[in-house]
Design a protein around this motif. Structure first.
Motif, short mmCIF file in Angstrom:
data_model
loop_
_atom_site.label_atom_id
_atom_site.label_comp_id
_atom_site.label_asym_id
_atom_site.label_seq_id
_atom_site.Cartn_x
_atom_site.Cartn_y
_atom_site.Cartn_z
N SER A 1 110.50 -0.43 47.16
CA SER A 1 111.74 -0.94 46.57
C SER A 1 112.79 -1.28 47.61
N VAL B 1 103.08 -0.99 44.19
CA VAL B 1 104.15 -1.61 43.41
C VAL B 1 105.16 -2.22 44.38
N PHE C 1 108.80 -4.78 44.84
CA PHE C 1 110.02 -5.25 44.17
C PHE C 1 110.30 -6.68 44.62
N PHE D 1 101.60 -4.23 40.74
CA PHE D 1 102.77 -4.52 39.91
C PHE D 1 103.88 -5.09 40.80
N VAL E 1 108.12 -5.42 40.37
CA VAL E 1 109.31 -5.16 39.57
C VAL E 1 110.35 -6.21 39.94
N THR F 1 112.18 -6.61 35.06
CA THR F 1 110.97 -7.08 34.37
C THR F 1 109.77 -6.69 35.22
N ILE F 2 108.78 -6.04 34.61
CA ILE F 2 107.61 -5.58 35.34
C ILE F 2 106.48 -6.58 35.13
N SER G 1 102.52 -7.71 35.95
CA SER G 1 101.21 -7.19 36.35
C SER G 1 100.16 -8.27 36.13
N ILE H 1 109.96 2.52 34.61
CA ILE H 1 108.99 1.93 35.53
C ILE H 1 107.80 2.86 35.73
N TYR I 1 105.58 3.10 32.69
CA TYR I 1 104.79 1.89 32.48
C TYR I 1 103.58 1.84 33.41
N ILE I 2 103.81 2.06 34.70
CA ILE I 2 102.69 1.96 35.64
C ILE I 2 101.71 3.11 35.46
#
Length: 400
Positions: A276, A325, A327, A349, A351, A370-371, A373, A393, A396-397
């Motif tokens: 991030s 993940v 960003f 993913f 983000v 908004t995520i 994938s 977050i 969700y993951i």
């Protein structure tokens, strides 16, 4: 959100006390029962009558009056939470050192409930080493800090130290009770790597190329995972945000190269990676050893930039079992750019943040994401606190 919650609001001597009638009004509107305490100095900034009116309770500003003793021990046991807002530098110092010379300090030292502290002071006071030490001490006692915000201060300067806005404090309390009343389920992840904050790329000993990232989103992710029992390694760029939680190994860095090196060093042993941080894409090709001086008659200066290592892409090539993940902060064609980043970086993913969304992005206490994938439709998470966004977050993951 706060139905039947018993909240003590302790108001201290700061100009930010003018916000407290609105804070009480919002707490009461959410269903809370609010008992207001004041230090003697607080009455110079806000009327006890105003606070009594909005709370529908008498305001206590001394341990006793002529005919009644106000039982500070009972109050400290009655409340579900003690909120000290605004908390002046003076009160913060007293709390750090266990002093007891007014009603607020008596209740604080007697409290068996959680304590939330919303500091408010001028920037120079907030950044003073003594204040920083006091913040660390009261946090080490188990109290939670509602970080002050950046904005216009009573002195007229723009900077850090402004008490969090009432709606942000109310949201913080709601999030606090939500986590307290609903213990987090154990995470399926065992070890996580989080990057957060900006990177600074030096031009010379006093200047750098950087960005406005505060690191708040990444820190919220790290704290949320740590609270679920995950062993978190947080690689944090240059930011003044404090991280005071067990289960978090904090590695502070400055440049993109330093962040790259730290991530590479621990990556193999990690099963969840969330990148991030706002990493600078470029750095100066050379760093001047002395301060770059103006040259008489020169209207322009040219600085050659070279690419920094791409941390997300590098880890994407190396990953085996890790969930990765990334960003993406975008200003236009947001979904298309985020989808391209997902594919190009071999992430699981992305983000997506948009600077076009009010209340989202750098430096705020709220966010909207908004995520993205590979196998699902984009998942939108509406504007809310970064703590709540972090939980959304991770949930969700974990379940995708």
């Amino acid at each position: 959100m706060l139905t039947n919650k018993k909240i003590i609001l302790a108001v201290t001597g700061s100009i930010a006390a003018y916000k407290t009638p609105e804070l009480v009004r919002q707490l009461v509107k959410q269903g809370a029962e609010v008992q207001v305490l004041m230090t003697p100095a607080a009455a110079d900034f806000v009327s006890p009558l105003a606070l009594s009116t909005v709370s529908k309770k008498p305001v206590f500003n001394s341990v006793s009056n002529n005919d009644q003793w106000h039982n500070h021990v009972h109050l400290g046991r009655w409340a579900d939470v003690l909120l000290i807002a605004p908390c002046s530098a003076n009160t913060l110092a007293k709390m750090a050192n266990g002093l007891c010379d007014n009603m607020v300090q008596a209740v604080y030292l007697s409290a068996t409930c959680p304590v939330l502290i919303a500091p408010a002071m001028d920037e120079d006071m907030w950044l003073h080493p003594a204040t920083e030490a006091n913040v660390k001490k009261v946090a080490a006692y188990g109290n939670q800090i509602i970080a002050p915000e950046h904005g216009e201060l009573a002195s007229g300067i723009i900077g850090a130290g402004r008490m969090a806005d009432p709606e942000h404090i109310v949201q913080f309390i709601a999030d606090f009770f939500k986590k307290k009343d609903t213990p987090p389920a154990p995470s399926k992840f065992k070890k996580a790597l989080i990057t957060a904050g900006p990177t600074y790329e030096k031009l010379d000993p006093v200047r750098f190329i950087g960005n406005y990232s505060s690191g708040k989103m990444g820190i919220a992710l790290a704290k949320t995972l740590a609270e679920q029992g995950v062993a978190v390694t947080l690689v944090l760029g240059p930011t003044k945000e404090e991280v005071l939680l067990p289960n978090i190994t904090l590695l502070r860095v400055e440049s993109a190269q330093e962040m790259f090196d730290q991530c590479n060093a621990v990556f193999e042993d990690i099963d969840l990676v969330i990148m991030s941080a706002a990493v600078a894409d470029f750095r100066p090709a050379t760093q001047a050893k002395e301060k770059i001086k103006k040259t008489d008659g020169a209207e322009h200066i040219t600085i050659e930039l070279v690419k920094n290592p791409d941390i997300l892409a590098t880890l994407g090539k190396k990953k085996t079992h890790q969930v990765l993940v990334g960003f993406a902060l975008e200003t236009n064609n947001e979904l298309a750019h985020a989808q391209a980043k997902l594919d190009k970086k071999n992430a699981d993913f992305i983000v997506l943040n948009s600077l076009n969304d009010k209340g989202a992005g750098f430096g705020t206490d709220t966010n909207k994401v908004t995520i993205i994938s590979h196998n699902n439709q984009p998942y939108e998470v509406p504007l809310q606190s970064k703590t709540a966004i972090a939980l959304a977050i991770i949930n969700y993951i974990s379940n995708a």
